[in-house]
Design a protein around this motif. Structure first.
Motif, PDB file in Angstrom:
ATOM      1  N   ILE A  93      75.726   4.176  20.770  1.00 16.79           N
ATOM      2  CA  ILE A  93      76.823   3.408  20.170  1.00 16.79           C
ATOM      3  C   ILE A  93      78.075   4.282  20.047  1.00 16.79           C
ATOM      4  N   ASP A  94      77.887   5.542  19.646  1.00 10.73           N
ATOM      5  CA  ASP A  94      79.025   6.475  19.559  1.00 10.73           C
ATOM      6  C   ASP A  94      79.714   6.608  20.912  1.00 10.73           C
ATOM      7  N   ARG A  95      78.929   6.733  21.966  1.00  9.53           N
ATOM      8  CA  ARG A  95      79.517   6.880  23.304  1.00  9.53           C
ATOM      9  C   ARG A  95      80.261   5.597  23.713  1.00  9.53           C
ATOM     10  N   LEU A  96      79.683   4.454  23.407  1.00  9.78           N
ATOM     11  CA  LEU A  96      80.323   3.183  23.742  1.00  9.78           C
ATOM     12  C   LEU A  96      81.670   3.044  23.035  1.00  9.78           C
ATOM     13  N   LEU A  97      81.712   3.405  21.761  1.00  8.37           N
ATOM     14  CA  LEU A  97      82.966   3.345  21.004  1.00  8.37           C
ATOM     15  C   LEU A  97      83.994   4.313  21.569  1.00  8.37           C
ATOM     16  N   PHE A  98      83.529   5.482  21.994  1.00  9.48           N
ATOM     17  CA  PHE A  98      84.433   6.464  22.609  1.00  9.48           C
ATOM     18  C   PHE A  98      85.011   5.911  23.912  1.00  9.48           C
ATOM     19  N   LEU A  99      84.189   5.283  24.716  1.00  8.62           N
ATOM     20  CA  LEU A  99      84.653   4.687  25.971  1.00  8.62           C
ATOM     21  C   LEU A  99      85.661   3.568  25.708  1.00  8.62           C
ATOM     22  N   LEU A 100      85.428   2.803  24.666  1.00 13.59           N
ATOM     23  CA  LEU A 100      86.299   1.668  24.368  1.00 13.59           C
ATOM     24  C   LEU A 100      87.659   2.090  23.832  1.00 13.59           C
ATOM     25  N   PHE A 101      87.673   3.107  22.966  1.00  4.18           N
ATOM     26  CA  PHE A 101      88.891   3.400  22.210  1.00  4.18           C
ATOM     27  C   PHE A 101      89.579   4.723  22.559  1.00  4.18           C
ATOM     28  N   ALA A 102      88.929   5.604  23.314  1.00  6.86           N
ATOM     29  CA  ALA A 102      89.540   6.910  23.606  1.00  6.86           C
ATOM     30  C   ALA A 102      89.943   7.074  25.066  1.00  6.86           C
ATOM     31  N   ALA A 103      89.602   6.107  25.895  1.00  7.65           N
ATOM     32  CA  ALA A 103      89.895   6.238  27.326  1.00  7.65           C
ATOM     33  C   ALA A 103      91.399   6.287  27.576  1.00  7.65           C
ATOM     34  N   PRO A 104      91.868   7.242  28.396  1.00 10.55           N
ATOM     35  CA  PRO A 104      93.286   7.274  28.758  1.00 10.55           C
ATOM     36  C   PRO A 104      93.707   5.988  29.456  1.00 10.55           C
ATOM     37  N   VAL A 105      94.998   5.730  29.417  1.00  5.45           N
ATOM     38  CA  VAL A 105      95.540   4.535  30.068  1.00  5.45           C
ATOM     39  C   VAL A 105      95.178   4.547  31.557  1.00  5.45           C
ATOM     40  N   ASN A 106      94.846   3.382  32.063  1.00  5.10           N
ATOM     41  CA  ASN A 106      94.525   3.178  33.490  1.00  5.10           C
ATOM     42  C   ASN A 106      93.204   3.818  33.916  1.00  5.10           C
ATOM     43  N   THR A 107      92.363   4.171  32.946  1.00  2.94           N
ATOM     44  CA  THR A 107      91.025   4.672  33.301  1.00  2.94           C
ATOM     45  C   THR A 107      90.149   3.485  33.674  1.00  2.94           C
ATOM     46  N   GLY A 108      89.618   3.515  34.872  1.00  2.00           N
ATOM     47  CA  GLY A 108      88.804   2.405  35.347  1.00  2.00           C
ATOM     48  C   GLY A 108      87.320   2.640  35.102  1.00  2.00           C
ATOM     49  N   PHE A 109      86.582   1.559  34.846  1.00  4.72           N
ATOM     50  CA  PHE A 109      85.145   1.657  34.631  1.00  4.72           C
ATOM     51  C   PHE A 109      84.431   0.597  35.466  1.00  4.72           C
ATOM     52  N   THR A 110      83.314   0.988  36.004  1.00  5.43           N
ATOM     53  CA  THR A 110      82.398   0.031  36.609  1.00  5.43           C
ATOM     54  C   THR A 110      81.072   0.158  35.875  1.00  5.43           C
ATOM     55  N   PHE A 111      80.214  -0.822  36.030  1.00  8.55           N
ATOM     56  CA  PHE A 111      78.903  -0.744  35.383  1.00  8.55           C
ATOM     57  C   PHE A 111      78.144   0.484  35.865  1.00  8.55           C
ATOM     58  N   GLN A 112      78.275   0.789  37.164  1.00  8.51           N
ATOM     59  CA  GLN A 112      77.576   1.945  37.728  1.00  8.51           C
ATOM     60  C   GLN A 112      78.103   3.249  37.113  1.00  8.51           C
ATOM     61  N   GLU A 113      79.444   3.319  36.892  1.00  9.91           N
ATOM     62  CA  GLU A 113      80.029   4.541  36.326  1.00  9.91           C
ATOM     63  C   GLU A 113      79.582   4.727  34.889  1.00  9.91           C
ATOM     64  N   ILE A 114      79.555   3.640  34.134  1.00  7.54           N
ATOM     65  CA  ILE A 114      79.099   3.722  32.747  1.00  7.54           C
ATOM     66  C   ILE A 114      77.638   4.170  32.696  1.00  7.54           C
ATOM     67  N   ALA A 115      76.834   3.643  33.614  1.00  5.49           N
ATOM     68  CA  ALA A 115      75.428   4.051  33.679  1.00  5.49           C
ATOM     69  C   ALA A 115      75.311   5.537  33.989  1.00  5.49           C
ATOM     70  N   ARG A 116      76.155   6.031  34.899  1.00  8.12           N
ATOM     71  CA  ARG A 116      76.130   7.467  35.238  1.00  8.12           C
ATOM     72  C   ARG A 116      76.524   8.315  34.019  1.00  8.12           C
ATOM     73  N   ILE A 117      77.504   7.831  33.251  1.00 11.70           N
ATOM     74  CA  ILE A 117      77.923   8.547  32.051  1.00 11.70           C
ATOM     75  C   ILE A 117      76.759   8.670  31.063  1.00 11.70           C
ATOM     76  N   TYR A 118      76.054   7.565  30.850  1.00 11.16           N
ATOM     77  CA  TYR A 118      74.932   7.582  29.914  1.00 11.16           C
ATOM     78  C   TYR A 118      73.788   8.452  30.430  1.00 11.16           C
ATOM     79  N   MET A 119      73.537   8.381  31.737  1.00  7.92           N
ATOM     80  CA  MET A 119      72.467   9.208  32.302  1.00  7.92           C
ATOM     81  C   MET A 119      72.809  10.688  32.212  1.00  7.92           C
TER      82      MET A 119
END
Length: 618
Positions: free
Chosen positions: A24-50
């Motif tokens: 949950i901490d990581r999800l909140l960080f991804l939602l609120f701390a990402a620099p402008v124009n940072t793109g995410f895909t489901f695969q990238e988020i999965a790689r981050i968690y892994m």
């Protein structure tokens, strides 16, 4: 047997609960701390968690260790009726602490490009008002929401999962002890990250060339504990070479033998010096340096009339390190900051000392609290006669979030200089171009975005600086004064530059005034130079020895070579005529490079190893 299974179920569920909190901490960080124009895909988020999974397991095991030991001690004593409320209190307390750390990280990352660290916590307790003011550049509801989700939401989930009482683990004593040691081994394995030759470290979560993805993968709370432990260890994090002669050879192109003479740009040997240190003034604000148009029209004009240095780079990304870079010519030290240790910074050389010994009156003006980052103790121990800060103004002048607005500080400085014995060396450090970029006057570019507020406060500082100079022209001391304009560090705004972008460290440096020889007025020096090179360049113009400043090189020396170095907590870099390189010491990866990568990598590694070794020696 059923009760034993239920006991194991409780323990596993408790472990999974804390793993869930990390996610949950990581999800909140991804939602609120990402620099402008940072793109995410489901695969990238999965790689981050892994990528961060091992660190998540480690942090979870750390948290579960004490309850695990307590649970088995409670279970092994037959008649011990000790209430299990202690596990609930422990859980609530840890959730509150983690929520606090997470909300700081989300708030901090936008400006520092760094998660919560020992330095951030120390800054908060040492100067809470300044720390809070820096934090308000982020909407305060965001960190508050993060805290609520983790601390309060986590408590609600815990109560939902563990509504029934914990059950004692009842079995044969031998099996009980065996189970206890098996559990300890599992926890230890998770904490260490396995049984490889290298124990778990942050670099194991690094997997991408995108630094935000890497920072998101690193477990916030594990990183904080690791930072505290490593800060206490006192080792050199930049140890790459064992032979000092090898490092001397590698750095020879950066520090060649000094030439016989330095080109003189002044028509007098003892000018007054007014050093104007602009808060967060990136070169991106000045059109003549390739920046935005019409943000700083007066500095643009001054840079064209004086001697402008087009390739001048800050030593780091924070004011405390910029001050040391300018006045002591000492490079930045990664996550450490030498000015915060009075015992250490007092051992540094300081140009205020050299200039004061040459017969100058010295002063330092700052609209905020001069105790911030030990500015006052540093100045007073390095040859500055007088420190003027917000305490020297009527309380009604403290209208800015940081203290006294620049125009009031400049007015006082001007009045004091009119009474000052000459020659004098006086510095003013502005504050208005600092988060939260508040103004009592009109925002020239509006205040609808942080970038426009940033440009508006820069325009304000540019305007009041011009008023100061126009008034100074009428004073008798003006004709014998060298004015030097530079910045403490650059900024991500107005272009949202990444912390690893060398252009983020590009700052102005302008020499101007009637003491400048005619042939240098309106000229540009395109040599690449670092903030630490300013000290020797000033001292040698005054015919004052710069031998104590081993990291500083005189840009006017005929043997000067074009190099500039910058350093942050997560990266360091070098800029030269042979190319540019940025390196991540955590992942041991080159983030970006151009030119001779092997040579530049060896140079920047040797440079930072030597700098940190000297820092440790003080």
């Amino acid at each position: 047997m059923k009760q034993q299974y239920k006991s194991v179920y409780f323990l596993l569920l408790y472990f999974v609960f804390w793993l869930f909190i990390a996610w949950i901490d990581r999800l909140l960080f991804l939602l609120f701390a990402a620099p402008v124009n940072t793109g995410f895909t489901f695969q990238e988020i999965a790689r981050i968690y892994m990528a961060g999974f091992k660190l998540d397991l480690s942090m979870t095991a750390y948290i579960c260790a004490l309850p695990f030991i307590g649970y088995f001690l409670w279970s092994i004593v037959p008649n011990w009726s000790f209430s299990t409320k202690w596990i609930r209190m422990y859980t609530y307390s840890i959730l509150a602490i983690l929520g606090f750390l997470s909300c700081i990280s989300v708030n901090l990352y936008t400006e520092w490009t760094d998660k919560v660290s020992q330095r951030a916590i120390e800054t908060f307790f040492e100067t809470p008002q300044e720390a809070l003011l820096s934090a308000v550049s982020t909407n305060l509801w965001i960190p508050l929401l993060v805290f609520v989700v983790i601390a309060i939401g986590g408590s609600m989930v815990f109560n939902l999962l563990f509504r029934s009482a914990f059950v004692k683990f009842k079995t044969h004593f031998t099996l009980h002890i065996l189970s206890f040691f098996v559990g300890l081994i599992v926890l230890f394995t998770c904490i260490r990250g396995g049984y490889g030759t290298s124990p778990l470290n942050e670099s194991m979560a690094y997997y991408s060339s995108n630094q935000f993805y890497n920072h998101a993968a690193v477990n916030t709370h594990w990183s904080f504990i690791n930072d505290v432990v490593n800060s206490a260890s006192g080792g050199n994090p930049y140890h790459y070479f064992n032979d000092s002669h090898d490092m001397d050879r590698i750095l020879a192109p950066v520090f060649p033998e000094k030439g016989d003479s330095s080109i003189s740009i002044l028509n007098t040997e003892r000018p007054n010096i007014v050093l104007i240190l602009l808060e967060s003034f990136t070169a991106d604000l000045i059109e003549n340096l390739g920046g935005e148009k019409e943000v700083t029209p007066n500095l643009d004009r001054i840079s064209k009339q004086g001697l402008s240095f087009t390739q001048f780079y800050a030593a780091a990304d924070r004011s405390d390190k910029g001050i040391i870079g300018v006045f002591s010519a000492f490079p930045a030290q990664g996550k450490e900051s030498i000015i915060k240790s009075i015992k250490k910074h007092e051992k540094l050389a300081g140009i205020g000392e050299e200039i004061h010994r040459a017969g100058y009156q010295t002063s330092f003006y700052y609209g905020g609290q001069s105790e911030f980052y030990n500015f006052k103790s540093y100045m007073m121990s390095h040859g500055v006669n007088r420190v003027v800060d917000m305490a020297d103004f009527p309380s009604s002048y403290n209208e800015s979030s940081w203290g006294v607005y620049d125009h009031n500080v400049l007015e006082k400085m001007l009045a004091d200089l009119n009474r000052e014995k000459t020659p004098f060396f006086s510095t003013v450090f502005t504050i208005s171009n600092h988060e939260p970029f508040d103004l009592k006057t009109t925002y020239k570019f509006g205040n609808n975005t942080t970038a426009n507020k940033f440009k508006s406060t820069a325009f304000y500082t540019d305007s009041v600086l011009n008023e100061f100079l126009e008034k100074a022209k009428k004073e008798s001391w003006y004709k014998n004064t060298l004015f030097i304009v530079t910045a403490d560090h650059g900024h991500r705004l107005p272009y949202n530059r990444e912390i690893t972008d060398p252009k983020r460290f590009h700052i102005p440096l302008i020499f101007f005034g009637d003491v400048l020889k005619e042939e240098f007025r309106g000229q540009k020096i395109n040599k690449i130079m670092g903030q630490v090179d300013l000290a020797s360049s000033i001292l040698n113009q005054l015919n004052i020895s710069s031998d104590r400043y081993s990291w500083s090189r005189d840009v006017f020396d005929t043997q000067f070579t074009s190099y500039a170095f910058f350093n942050t907590k997560h990266s360091f870099g070098v800029i030269s005529e042979n190319g540019t390189l940025v390196f991540d010491p955590q992942s041991q990866q080159v983030i970006s490079s151009s030119g001779d990568e092997k040579s530049l990598l060896n140079i920047v590694k040797a440079y930072n190893q030597n700098v940190y070794a000297e820092y440790l020696s003080y």
